[in-house]
Design a protein around this motif. Sequence first.
Motif: not given
Length: 307
Positions: A216-219, A255-259, A272-274
């Motif tokens: 998937d996208h993040a992984l 590089a979005p982290l997985p959930p 939340p993420t800043q």
Amino acid sequence: MRADTMLAWMSEIGSGRIRDLRNHIAWLARTANRNPGKSASAHWLRDVSALGHAEVDWERGRWAIAPAVATLIPAGDGTVVLAGRRPLDFVDQLEAEFAVSIVEPPIKDPARLPTPATVYIQTESLAELGSALNTIGVTYVGCAAQGIAGRLPQMRLGEPAGPPAWGTPVEHLVAGTEHGIGFVRGAPDGDGLCRFAVNGRQQYRYRAGGDWLRTDHALGIWWALAEQKEQAIRWRRVREANGDDIGTLFVDQGAPLPPLQARALVLCSGVPTQFGNTARTAIYTNIPWSVADLVAQSVRQFVSVID
């Protein structure tokens, strides 16, 4: 956008299709004179998931509200933050019984939609708090951030899959100091992460030798970064508390982290993420070194310590 109203509505509905929910989010944003872009509702859902309010299954296109819980903030002197189900009158019930603090998360990026307010409760006795919260349907779960970080699975690629069909437009990931992290047109020269659209939905494949593997996208991005030995996680120490170093974690944008990794970090503060536009990083505060290290290991990284 009245984010708390949307969370209350989700709490009453319970679950549904992501496509329908994104339409509701966009409609509510427009009632507040916001005109969100196509990706704004997806970013909002990822933020809500990281805050522990909902579970989002992008592959199946479904979402579900999470149970109401109270989780301890690391090194927070007995402060807990609420996550999960939050009907309209829920906070009023809490304020009648506890010392409640409600904080509106900061919004530095005008393209992002506001998330629900963060609700904190301060207590001198966690045992008494847990018992009292239980009577109104909230479960005290200890420090969820530490618990999630300690159980993060080592990431891995998925099952073998076919390559993109002949003639399908393909993009591949590039990563590095010069280019940042992003997708460019064309297939990679060798191994790497590819994405392409099938029936309007993005699909991700990782090419390793002669094999194509699902991901998937993040992984897929984190796997590619590890294979290319690119470092994307940094941590700065801020203070010491209870024998643990507490600091701020920075993750390169793109590089979005997985959930689960994102949730472990966000629940360290309830914020939340800043995002820092100058350095182009995602920023997480109040992160114990132990949590930072476990999150990094789970995505095949090590943490660079910065001054």
